[in-house]
Design an enzyme around this catalytic site. Structure first.
Site, PDB file in Angstrom:
ATOM      1  N   GLU A 438       5.057 -15.250  42.878  1.00  0.00           N
ATOM      2  CA  GLU A 438       5.244 -15.942  41.448  1.00  0.00           C
ATOM      3  C   GLU A 438       6.779 -16.140  41.097  1.00  0.00           C
ATOM      4  O   GLU A 438       7.217 -16.809  39.871  1.00  0.00           O
ATOM      5  CB  GLU A 438       4.627 -15.354  40.378  1.00  0.00           C
ATOM      6  CG  GLU A 438       4.739 -13.832  40.429  1.00  0.00           C
ATOM      7  CD  GLU A 438       4.009 -12.996  39.394  1.00  0.00           C
ATOM      8  OE1 GLU A 438       3.489 -13.654  38.492  1.00  0.00           O
ATOM      9  OE2 GLU A 438       4.007 -11.757  39.386  1.00  0.00           O
ATOM     10  N   ASP A 462       3.903 -17.867  36.362  1.00  0.00           N
ATOM     11  CA  ASP A 462       5.030 -17.469  36.522  1.00  0.00           C
ATOM     12  C   ASP A 462       6.004 -18.412  37.526  1.00  0.00           C
ATOM     13  O   ASP A 462       6.994 -18.629  37.189  1.00  0.00           O
ATOM     14  CB  ASP A 462       5.345 -16.032  36.931  1.00  0.00           C
ATOM     15  CG  ASP A 462       5.138 -14.971  35.620  1.00  0.00           C
ATOM     16  OD1 ASP A 462       5.781 -15.318  34.620  1.00  0.00           O
ATOM     17  OD2 ASP A 462       4.351 -14.056  35.741  1.00  0.00           O
ATOM     18  N   CYS A 509      -4.091 -17.005  41.636  1.00  0.00           N
ATOM     19  CA  CYS A 509      -4.840 -16.436  40.597  1.00  0.00           C
ATOM     20  C   CYS A 509      -3.972 -16.902  39.059  1.00  0.00           C
ATOM     21  O   CYS A 509      -4.553 -16.335  38.244  1.00  0.00           O
ATOM     22  CB  CYS A 509      -4.554 -15.196  40.885  1.00  0.00           C
ATOM     23  SG  CYS A 509      -3.057 -14.252  40.730  1.00  0.00           S
TER      24      CYS A 509
HETATM   25  C1  PEP Z   1       0.738 -15.677  37.231  1.00  0.00           C
HETATM   26  O1  PEP Z   1       1.825 -15.248  36.658  1.00  0.00           O
HETATM   27  O2  PEP Z   1       0.482 -16.619  37.414  1.00  0.00           O
HETATM   28  C2  PEP Z   1      -0.232 -14.449  37.010  1.00  0.00           C
HETATM   29  C3  PEP Z   1      -1.460 -14.755  37.438  1.00  0.00           C
HETATM   30  O3  PEP Z   1       0.163 -13.420  36.331  1.00  0.00           O
HETATM   31  P1  PEP Z   1       0.342 -13.202  34.813  1.00  0.00           P
HETATM   32  O4  PEP Z   1      -0.261 -14.376  34.106  1.00  0.00           O
HETATM   33  O5  PEP Z   1      -0.456 -11.952  34.451  1.00  0.00           O
HETATM   34  O6  PEP Z   1       1.680 -12.905  34.506  1.00  0.00           O
HETATM   35 MG    MG Z   2       2.636 -13.361  36.620  1.00  0.00          MG
END
Ligand code: PEP
Ligand code: MG
Length: 585
Positions: A438, A462, A509
């Protein structure tokens, strides 16, 4: 409905669905008192109640002023003079009296509504000194509200009935605490698609809109409304026709939902036979039932930082282990990927910082925090290991930016394994270890990281923000936040290829995974797993089942050559439209 002119307010949709009901406006800090209609005969009584509550408040403030004077002197006691002045403000008194008489609302609500107007106006003044006074106003407001006699039972309390919540902002805690039976949608002034309140709204299945300017100032509690979480519209005083149209749309969407539910157990394979693992993202253990009902094959991302919501710090090793064990046992034989604490940035902090960070997103967050706090990190790793004896768990590290971090994190994991072995505690010695890709630097060196781990999970939320330098929660630059930016597409491809070369799998994700407009693109780029909010699982399953992997790959090859985000979006959207038009809005 329909007596007043229909008004459409445009915001940014963050969670799909239609909510129909009266609005309930909440201000920051405290929620509205009960509101009920009063008869004409009751007007003098309500005016009297208001006067009594004010007198009671003045007495208390006087007492307080005397006490502070005795303790700290004249200067400090002056704070309460400002409070007393608020209670004598002619404009406020007249407006409340007027609201009771003409709008026929109970006194405490009339007072509250008038004060909200003042408070919101005050919060927006540029002068920091004046802005400071907001807290004084809030304080007085709360004090007066407490002084209305509680023995008069409310006849109507908006939050106990179906309503659309309107707020300046909702924190993850606020969002998580929403009563899904009563809140049929929410609209806020702040927030963005990828803010945590947006993500939570989607995972809770609550239609939501953000970015409605001055919503708290302009919208009144009890205004009849429709919240369209597809287009981002909040329609106040909808006409009969609008209402009928939306009721019909809502019914149609419900029918699609029921059809999707019927496919719950169908295989997530493309028409030409490529199987994609479809798993679910969760923030709370309570979502387990949702995951099971969605037919998801396990959890692809458990955001453990949400454990911080219950207290000031992470629960201890055994308590965490109990939570992880529940996930492992209840979802077995499906895997559950537990992401280690991802605190900081826009998320909850793990501890108060001694000074504010100038750039929290580029600061002390994710794996950096865990590596700096070995005691806490190891407690979490040991908790995961303990639970791994009861099902199929995997561990994943967030916000990794370099190989060194991966190695250090793995060293800690190894240390924890040795400690548990020495104590004779059973755990899964083959526990799979993955990293989130990320941060662009990690994507660029994915070929160096891949041999050290068992899987990659791309955190597109991210990854996009860091690649295109656009804050994921800043609505001023929201239209520059482009999941189909060619650089993002290439980084995903690079990651997938590096994983393939090392013989490991890649999932996504981030929120891109649940956006069915982008399913053709992600499948075409070679992603093997999609982890999405439980409510998104049925739609993504249907999308996967409608697509041909070969055709997706051709489209992705085009995407890798073009330099324009909108062309990539059009190409993937075109496939989505052709293969599952009924799912698109
Ligand atoms: C992301 O950054 O895509 C991620 C799944 O983590 P979060 O949204 O919790 O930062
Ligand atoms: Mg993230």
């Amino acid at each position: 409905m329909g007596e007043k002119l229909e008004t459409v307010l445009q915001g940014t949709p963050v969670s799909p669905g239609i909510g129909i009901g009266p609005v309930h406006v909440v201000a920051r800090g405290f929620s509205a008192p009960e509101v009920y209609h009063i008869d004409e005969n009751d007007i003098p009584h309500e005016q009297e109640r208001f006067r009594t509550a004010l007198e009671e408040t003045k007495l208390q403030l006087d007492e307080l002023q005397q006490k502070i004077k005795a303790l700290s002197g004249e200067e400090e006691s002056r704070i309460f003079e400002a409070h007393l002045m608020v209670l004598e403000d002619r404009a406020m008194l007249d407006r409340v009296a007027d609201a009771i008489a003409t709008r026929r609302q109970n006194a405490e609500f009339a007072f509250y509504a008038v004060m909200q107007h003042f408070l919101e106006a005050m919060r927006r003044v540029p002068d920091p000194y004046l802005r400071e006074r907001t807290a004084d106003l809030e304080d007085v407001c709360q004090r007066v509200l407490r002084n209305f006699r509680p023995d008069e039972a409310p006849r109507h309390t908006a939050p106990d009935e179906t309503h659309i919540l309107v707020a300046y902002d909702l924190s993850p805690t606020d969002t998580a605490g929403l009563n899904r039976r009563h809140v049929v949608g929410f609209a806020t002034e702040l927030g963005s698609v990828n803010s945590h309140s947006g993500i939570l709204a989607r995972s809770l299945g609550i239609p939501a809109i953000v970015g409605i300017e001055d919503a708290v100032l302009d919208i009144r509690t009890l205004t009849p409304a429709i919240l369209d979480g597809y287009s981002g519209r909040l329609i106040l005083h909808p006409s009969e026709e609008t209402l009928a149209r939306y009721q019909e749309l809502k019914d149609r969407k419900e029918k699609v939902r029921q059809d999707l539910e019927a496919q719950r157990d169908a295989a997530t394979a493309t028409t030409d036979g490529r199987t994609i693992t479809l798993s679910s993202n969760i923030e709370f253990i309570d979502e387990l039932a949702l995951v099971r009902n969605s037919g998801a094959k396990g959890v692809g991302l458990y955001r453990t930082e949400f454990l911080l919501l219950d207290g000031e710090e992470m629960p201890g090793e055994l308590e965490q282990s109990e939570a992880y064990t529940r996930l492992a046992t209840e979802l077995a034989p499906h895997p559950v990927i537990i992401r280690t604490l991802d605190a900081g940035g826009d998320k909850l902090p793990i501890e108060p910082l001694t000074e504010p960070e100038p750039n929290p997103f580029l600061g002390w967050r994710g794996i950096r925090v865990s590596l700096d706090r070995p005691g806490m990190f190891k407690e979490q790793l040991r908790a995961i290991l303990r639970a791994s004896a009861h099902g199929k768990l995997a561990v994943m590290f967030p916000l990794v930016s370099g190989l060194g971090e991966v190695r250090r994190a793995k060293d800690f994991l190894k240390e924890c394994m040795d400690e548990l072995s020495a104590q004779g505690v059973p755990f899964d010695e083959k526990l799979e270890t993955g990293v989130m890709i990320e941060v662009p630097s990690a994507a660029v060196i994915a070929d160096l990281i891949a041999p050290e781990v068992d899987f990659f999970s791309i955190g597109t939320n991210d990854l996009i923000q860091y690649t295109v330098a656009v804050d994921r929660v800043n609505h001023h630059v929201a239209d520059l936040y482009r999941p189909t930016h060619p650089a993002v597409v290439r980084l995903i491809k690079r990651t997938v290829d590096a994983a393939k070369d090392a013989g490991i799998w890649t999932g996504v994700c981030g929120e891109m995974a649940g956006d069915i407009r982008l399913t053709p693109l992600l499948l075409g780029l070679g992603v093997e797993e999609l982890s999405v909010g439980p409510h998104q699982v049925p739609r993504v399953r249907r999308a996967i089942r409608a697509l041909s992997h070969v055709e997706c790959s051709d489209m992705a090859n085009f995407a890798l050559k073009t330099g324009i985000s909108s062309e990539i979006m059009d190409a993937t959207m075109d496939m989505a439209r052709r293969y599952y038009p009924e799912l698109l809005d």
